[in-house]
Design an enzyme around this catalytic site. Structure first.
Site, mmCIF file in Angstrom:
data_model
loop_
_atom_site.group_PDB
_atom_site.id
_atom_site.type_symbol
_atom_site.label_atom_id
_atom_site.label_comp_id
_atom_site.label_asym_id
_atom_site.label_seq_id
_atom_site.Cartn_x
_atom_site.Cartn_y
_atom_site.Cartn_z
ATOM 1 N N LYS A 144 0.860 -1.190 0.000
ATOM 2 C CA LYS A 144 0.000 0.000 0.000
ATOM 3 C C LYS A 144 0.890 1.232 0.000
ATOM 4 C CE LYS A 144 -3.759 -1.917 2.820
ATOM 5 N NZ LYS A 144 -4.533 -1.690 4.057
ATOM 6 N N HIS A 179 -0.570 6.503 3.576
ATOM 7 C CA HIS A 179 -1.686 7.453 3.590
ATOM 8 C C HIS A 179 -1.350 8.603 4.535
ATOM 9 C CE1 HIS A 179 -2.961 5.936 7.489
ATOM 10 N NE2 HIS A 179 -3.131 4.722 7.006
ATOM 11 N N HIS A 195 0.156 7.852 7.980
ATOM 12 C CA HIS A 195 1.569 7.474 7.940
ATOM 13 C C HIS A 195 2.452 8.702 7.740
ATOM 14 C CE1 HIS A 195 -0.186 3.490 6.427
ATOM 15 N NE2 HIS A 195 0.293 3.255 7.635
#
Length: 387
Positions: A126, A129, A132
């Site tokens: 991933k 986002h 993070h």
């Protein structure tokens, strides 16, 4: 130099010279507005009341004794008796030059500690986002400050690189490699994760193969380990580009994946059982904590091993804290993780303390931040796409 302290001393001396008691306070503060100067002395009113004279009269007497030659280029009385101080730009420039000549800016080194800072913590397959990114920036500001103070700082990028979803990801990576035979970048991986989940939910044979790969991965199967490592490497190489672009000091050497603690988990479960902290409950291994109650007012059960033998994030976080104290020699551990994880961490650390894995002298700290929410008032969900 502490300019506010310097001005406070000067104004206090002038107050005393004007007849004020020796314990009078100048109450020097930075001015809220530029028209009131750089600093404002607000103590005249209180002292004048004690002396029984008009504040403005006392302020005028104070100015006759106030020695700010070369420091201020203008001093004026405002309102009932405030004293506004306008600093001399040339004097201020000299103070800045003197401060910059000292690479420590006047900050004395501290007694060094070994401090582990847990931050960034992206997930495999991933893109990072906003949560993070916030952890990354707050955490990096913290480690830079702690290092400047003289501490031995260990950056810990706790990457989510282990767990049941990897069977699904490995099975889909295998399918993609068979069909396309080329590497992916992370923007492909974002769609890749969603497609893997779609196959897992809709294709029974795929789901069965994915579950088998989880068992093989956790059992040390060479093929599954190779595929898993490929997913981790693709993800972290892209994250590293982001760190460099953001001027963040994390490197690949700071990655401490969940897999690092995997070998510790069986021993921790066995030890917690032996210490009477963990018990069997409906096939699972559970620690009941009196400190946390369920809705019926009973001690809350924290599962550390599922009945199928799988471990949970709590088990990993217990191992993680133990490792950071015993192996890394931490005197203090700081976690930059969002507020939703607070109870989870507190429960894990309560177990850590009860088991004696980390002494009370070692500080475990959750420095939490809030969430960025969508228009629906809920956190963004990357797996559903479109974020």
């Amino acid at each position: 130099m502490n300019i506010q302290a310097l001005l406070s001393d000067k104004v206090t001396q002038a107050l005393v010279a004007a007849g004020a008691p020796a314990d009078s306070e100048a109450l020097v503060r930075q001015s809220a507005k530029a028209q009131f100067g750089d600093y404002q002395a607000n103590g005249v009113m209180g002292v004048a009341k004690k002396l029984g004279i008009a504040p403005r009269q006392l302020a005028e007497q104070v100015l006759t004794h106030l020695e700010l030659d070369g420091i201020a280029n203008k001093v004026e009385i405002a309102g009932p008796g405030f004293i506004n101080i306008f600093l001399d730009p040339a004097w201020l420039a000299k103070q800045v030059e003197a401060a910059l000549a000292d690479e420590r800016l006047g900050v004395a080194p501290v007694k060094p500690q070994t401090i582990v800072v847990d931050y960034s913590a992206p997930n495999v397959a991933k893109e990072m986002h906003v949560g993070h990114l916030r952890s990354t920036i707050i955490g990096d500001a913290s480690v830079r400050t702690l290092e400047f103070l003289g501490h031995n700082v260990i950056r810990a990028n706790h990457v989510g690189d282990w767990g049941t979803q990897f069977g699904m990801l490995i099975a889909y990576l295998e399918k993609m490699q068979n069909e396309h035979a080329n590497e992916m970048d992370l923007s492909d991986l974002e769609a890749f994760y969603r497609e893997a989940k779609k196959h897992y939910d809709e294709d029974a044979a795929f789901a069965e193969r994915a579950r088998a790969y989880v068992v093989k991965l956790q059992g040390g199967d060479e093929y599954c380990r190779e595929m898993w490592r490929k997913l981790v490497d693709i993800t972290m190489s892209q994250n590293q580009k982001n760190y460099q672009r953001l001027n963040v000091t994390l490197t690949k050497d700071d990655v401490m994946g969940e897999s690092l603690y995997n070998s510790m988990l069986p021993g921790i479960v066995a030890d917690l059982k032996a210490k009477g902290l963990a018990v069997e409950s409906e096939g699972a291994t559970v620690v009941f904590l009196d400190e946390y109650k369920n809705k019926d007012g009973e001690p809350m059960g924290v599962i550390i091993q599922k009945k199928d033998g799988g471990y949970l994030y709590t088990t990993t976080d217990i191992a993680c804290a133990k490792y950071r104290y015993e192996t890394l020699g931490a005197d203090r551990v700081l976690y930059y993780i969002d507020s939703r994880q607070h109870q989870h961490l507190m429960q894990a650390w309560t177990i850590v303390r009860k088991a004696g894995y980390v002494p009370d002298s070692v500080s475990l700290e959750h420095h939490m931040f809030g969430m960025m929410l969508g228009k629906d008032g809920k956190p963004f969900k990357t797996r559903s796409g479109g974020t």
